[in-house]
Write a protein that holds these residues in place. Structure first.
Motif, PDB file in Angstrom:
ATOM      1  N   LEU A  18      88.630  42.311  -7.856  1.00  0.00           N
ATOM      2  CA  LEU A  18      87.965  43.078  -6.804  1.00  0.00           C
ATOM      3  C   LEU A  18      86.978  44.066  -7.423  1.00  0.00           C
ATOM      4  N   ALA A  19      85.716  43.945  -7.071  1.00  0.00           N
ATOM      5  CA  ALA A  19      84.699  44.913  -7.498  1.00  0.00           C
ATOM      6  C   ALA A  19      84.571  45.995  -6.428  1.00  0.00           C
ATOM      7  N   TYR A  20      84.190  47.200  -6.865  1.00  0.00           N
ATOM      8  CA  TYR A  20      83.951  48.262  -5.900  1.00  0.00           C
ATOM      9  C   TYR A  20      82.870  49.190  -6.432  1.00  0.00           C
ATOM     10  N   VAL A  21      82.129  49.790  -5.506  1.00  0.00           N
ATOM     11  CA  VAL A  21      81.006  50.638  -5.902  1.00  0.00           C
ATOM     12  C   VAL A  21      81.458  52.094  -5.950  1.00  0.00           C
ATOM     13  N   GLU A  52     102.424  45.433  -3.444  1.00  0.00           N
ATOM     14  CA  GLU A  52     103.718  45.275  -2.782  1.00  0.00           C
ATOM     15  C   GLU A  52     103.902  43.853  -2.271  1.00  0.00           C
ATOM     16  N   ARG A  53     102.832  43.267  -1.749  1.00  0.00           N
ATOM     17  CA  ARG A  53     102.929  41.941  -1.125  1.00  0.00           C
ATOM     18  C   ARG A  53     102.718  40.802  -2.103  1.00  0.00           C
ATOM     19  N   GLN A  54     101.941  41.049  -3.162  1.00  0.00           N
ATOM     20  CA  GLN A  54     101.583  39.985  -4.096  1.00  0.00           C
ATOM     21  C   GLN A  54     101.942  40.393  -5.532  1.00  0.00           C
ATOM     22  N   PRO A  55     103.211  40.645  -5.818  1.00  0.00           N
ATOM     23  CA  PRO A  55     103.576  41.119  -7.161  1.00  0.00           C
ATOM     24  C   PRO A  55     103.279  40.106  -8.267  1.00  0.00           C
ATOM     25  N   ASP A  56     103.167  38.831  -7.910  1.00  0.00           N
ATOM     26  CA  ASP A  56     102.908  37.799  -8.923  1.00  0.00           C
ATOM     27  C   ASP A  56     101.419  37.517  -9.122  1.00  0.00           C
ATOM     28  N   VAL A  57     100.569  38.185  -8.345  1.00  0.00           N
ATOM     29  CA  VAL A  57      99.118  37.965  -8.471  1.00  0.00           C
ATOM     30  C   VAL A  57      98.466  39.303  -8.822  1.00  0.00           C
ATOM     31  N   PRO A  58      98.159  39.548 -10.084  1.00  0.00           N
ATOM     32  CA  PRO A  58      97.560  40.838 -10.472  1.00  0.00           C
ATOM     33  C   PRO A  58      96.215  41.054  -9.787  1.00  0.00           C
ATOM     34  N   LEU A  59      95.977  42.291  -9.335  1.00  0.00           N
ATOM     35  CA  LEU A  59      94.682  42.656  -8.776  1.00  0.00           C
ATOM     36  C   LEU A  59      93.914  43.416  -9.864  1.00  0.00           C
ATOM     37  N   VAL A  60      92.765  42.878 -10.254  1.00  0.00           N
ATOM     38  CA  VAL A  60      91.941  43.465 -11.312  1.00  0.00           C
ATOM     39  C   VAL A  60      90.770  44.191 -10.672  1.00  0.00           C
ATOM     40  N   LEU A  61      90.715  45.520 -10.852  1.00  0.00           N
ATOM     41  CA  LEU A  61      89.662  46.351 -10.269  1.00  0.00           C
ATOM     42  C   LEU A  61      88.528  46.560 -11.272  1.00  0.00           C
ATOM     43  N   THR A  62      87.298  46.449 -10.777  1.00  0.00           N
ATOM     44  CA  THR A  62      86.134  46.715 -11.620  1.00  0.00           C
ATOM     45  C   THR A  62      85.119  47.526 -10.831  1.00  0.00           C
ATOM     46  N   GLN A  63      84.741  48.712 -11.338  1.00  0.00           N
ATOM     47  CA  GLN A  63      83.697  49.500 -10.677  1.00  0.00           C
ATOM     48  C   GLN A  63      82.340  49.012 -11.155  1.00  0.00           C
ATOM     49  N   VAL A  64      81.433  48.799 -10.206  1.00  0.00           N
ATOM     50  CA  VAL A  64      80.093  48.314 -10.532  1.00  0.00           C
ATOM     51  C   VAL A  64      79.065  49.209  -9.849  1.00  0.00           C
ATOM     52  N   PRO A  65      77.875  49.373 -10.434  1.00  0.00           N
ATOM     53  CA  PRO A  65      76.824  50.140  -9.757  1.00  0.00           C
ATOM     54  C   PRO A  65      76.476  49.485  -8.419  1.00  0.00           C
ATOM     55  N   ALA A  66      76.165  50.297  -7.413  1.00  0.00           N
ATOM     56  CA  ALA A  66      75.883  49.763  -6.078  1.00  0.00           C
ATOM     57  C   ALA A  66      74.772  48.712  -6.110  1.00  0.00           C
ATOM     58  N   LEU A  83      78.897  39.614  -7.823  1.00  0.00           N
ATOM     59  CA  LEU A  83      79.655  38.706  -6.964  1.00  0.00           C
ATOM     60  C   LEU A  83      79.110  37.285  -7.042  1.00  0.00           C
ATOM     61  N   LEU A  84      77.798  37.149  -6.981  1.00  0.00           N
ATOM     62  CA  LEU A  84      77.189  35.815  -7.049  1.00  0.00           C
ATOM     63  C   LEU A  84      77.370  35.187  -8.426  1.00  0.00           C
ATOM     64  N   GLY A  85      77.482  36.028  -9.452  1.00  0.00           N
ATOM     65  CA  GLY A  85      77.684  35.514 -10.809  1.00  0.00           C
ATOM     66  C   GLY A  85      79.119  35.139 -11.109  1.00  0.00           C
ATOM     67  N   GLY A  86      80.017  35.352 -10.170  1.00  0.00           N
ATOM     68  CA  GLY A  86      81.417  34.975 -10.374  1.00  0.00           C
ATOM     69  C   GLY A  86      82.223  35.986 -11.153  1.00  0.00           C
ATOM     70  N   ASP A  87      81.722  37.218 -11.305  1.00  0.00           N
ATOM     71  CA  ASP A  87      82.473  38.241 -12.034  1.00  0.00           C
ATOM     72  C   ASP A  87      83.594  38.851 -11.200  1.00  0.00           C
ATOM     73  N   ALA A  88      83.562  38.622  -9.882  1.00  0.00           N
ATOM     74  CA  ALA A  88      84.611  39.136  -8.990  1.00  0.00           C
ATOM     75  C   ALA A  88      84.757  38.175  -7.822  1.00  0.00           C
ATOM     76  N   ASP A  89      85.946  38.165  -7.235  1.00  0.00           N
ATOM     77  CA  ASP A  89      86.202  37.296  -6.084  1.00  0.00           C
ATOM     78  C   ASP A  89      85.696  37.918  -4.794  1.00  0.00           C
ATOM     79  N   ALA A  90      85.714  39.246  -4.719  1.00  0.00           N
ATOM     80  CA  ALA A  90      85.243  39.975  -3.537  1.00  0.00           C
ATOM     81  C   ALA A  90      84.863  41.378  -3.980  1.00  0.00           C
ATOM     82  N   GLY A  91      84.181  42.102  -3.097  1.00  0.00           N
ATOM     83  CA  GLY A  91      83.750  43.448  -3.470  1.00  0.00           C
ATOM     84  C   GLY A  91      83.738  44.390  -2.285  1.00  0.00           C
ATOM     85  N   LEU A  92      84.048  45.642  -2.557  1.00  0.00           N
ATOM     86  CA  LEU A  92      83.890  46.721  -1.585  1.00  0.00           C
ATOM     87  C   LEU A  92      82.526  47.335  -1.877  1.00  0.00           C
ATOM     88  N   VAL A  93      81.532  46.992  -1.067  1.00  0.00           N
ATOM     89  CA  VAL A  93      80.138  47.308  -1.381  1.00  0.00           C
ATOM     90  C   VAL A  93      79.487  48.024  -0.203  1.00  0.00           C
TER      91      VAL A  93
END
Length: 255
Positions: free
Chosen positions: A12-15, A29-43, A50-60
């Motif tokens: 998950l990317a976020y600005v 809590e719901r997905q203990p077997d699936v790690p969530l990897v956070l990455t902060q990116v410039p807006a 996202l288009l380059g495949g560096d994250a599955d989704a983003g809070l933008v």
């Protein structure tokens, strides 16, 4: 792509300014077997990441190109003006654009607000980043207009902020490439939308045949047809009813 194409972790990317903590906590809590990897990116770099495949989704932040991205609106932020604590506008609860007419209003190159016309007087140069602009405000060189979350992110003890009326606002969305929606993206959509852990919306459902089979298996035993008829007879005539359902004849009078 779905299911088998999903990555073993959810990226998950976020600005800057966005606080994903509450959603990350629910995910863990719901997905203990699936790690969530956070990455902060410039807006300004979020779309390319996202288009380059560096994250599955983003809070933008909006705007988002809806020809290549799917997006779910989350919230719209209040716009504020960041000023030194001794600035005149600190005497009011809300600032009008004309209140800044005599101020230099800094306009950083990474600004996320869509201005038609910036209030106040422009600076000779645009600061490279919002963080640089905040330093200039602290030095008494000008003021800065930003979404509330960025004012809080760059908070300093010698600065404060006030809401600015009639200013553009910044909205935050959850976005992902339109052709790259995975089951994990669907799960995160459920979290940001407040779905319960038992909600199955958007996920594969058991085949209808399997459902009907379970219902048949768990159903009660049927009553024999004869038992149904006896019950009907009792309801129709009580103890005075005959087997045929007719009334008893009156006894003949003897002559």
């Amino acid at each position: 792509m779905t299911g088998s194409d999903a990555t073993p972790s959810f990226r998950l990317a976020y600005v800057p300014g966005v606080m994903p903590d509450k959603w990350v906590r629910v995910w863990n809590e719901r997905q203990p077997d699936v790690p969530l990897v956070l990455t902060q990116v410039p807006a300004e770099a979020a779309a390319d990441r996202l288009l380059g495949g560096d994250a599955d989704a983003g809070l933008v932040r909006t705007p988002v190109d809806r020809t290549v991205f799917s997006a779910i609106p989350l919230y719209t932020e209040q716009t504020v003006v960041v000023v030194p604590k001794e600035h005149l506008v600190t005497a009011v609860d809300e600032v009008e654009p004309e209140d800044l007419a005599d101020d230099i209003v800094l306009h950083p190159l990474d600004d996320v607000l869509d201005w038609e016309a910036l209030p106040g007087r422009p600076a000779f140069e645009r600061p490279a980043t919002t963080a640089d602009a905040v330093e200039l405000v602290a030095a008494g060189i000008g003021v800065l207009v930003v979404p509330l979350s960025l004012a809080r992110l760059h908070h300093r003890k010698d600065l404060t902020h006030r809401p600015l009326r009639d200013a553009p606002e910044s909205s935050v969305v959850l976005a992902w490439p339109e052709d790259a929606k995975t089951d994990q993206v669907e799960d995160f959509i459920g979290i940001v939308r407040g779905r319960t852990v038992n909600s199955t919306r958007g996920r594969p459902q058991p085949p209808a045949q399997e459902k009907s089979g379970r219902a048949e298996k768990g159903g009660g035993r049927k009553k024999p047809a004869g038992a149904k008829q006896q019950g009907a007879n009792r309801r129709a005539g009580g103890s005075g009813a005959t087997a045929k359902g007719g009334k008893r004849g009156r006894p003949r009078r003897r002559s």
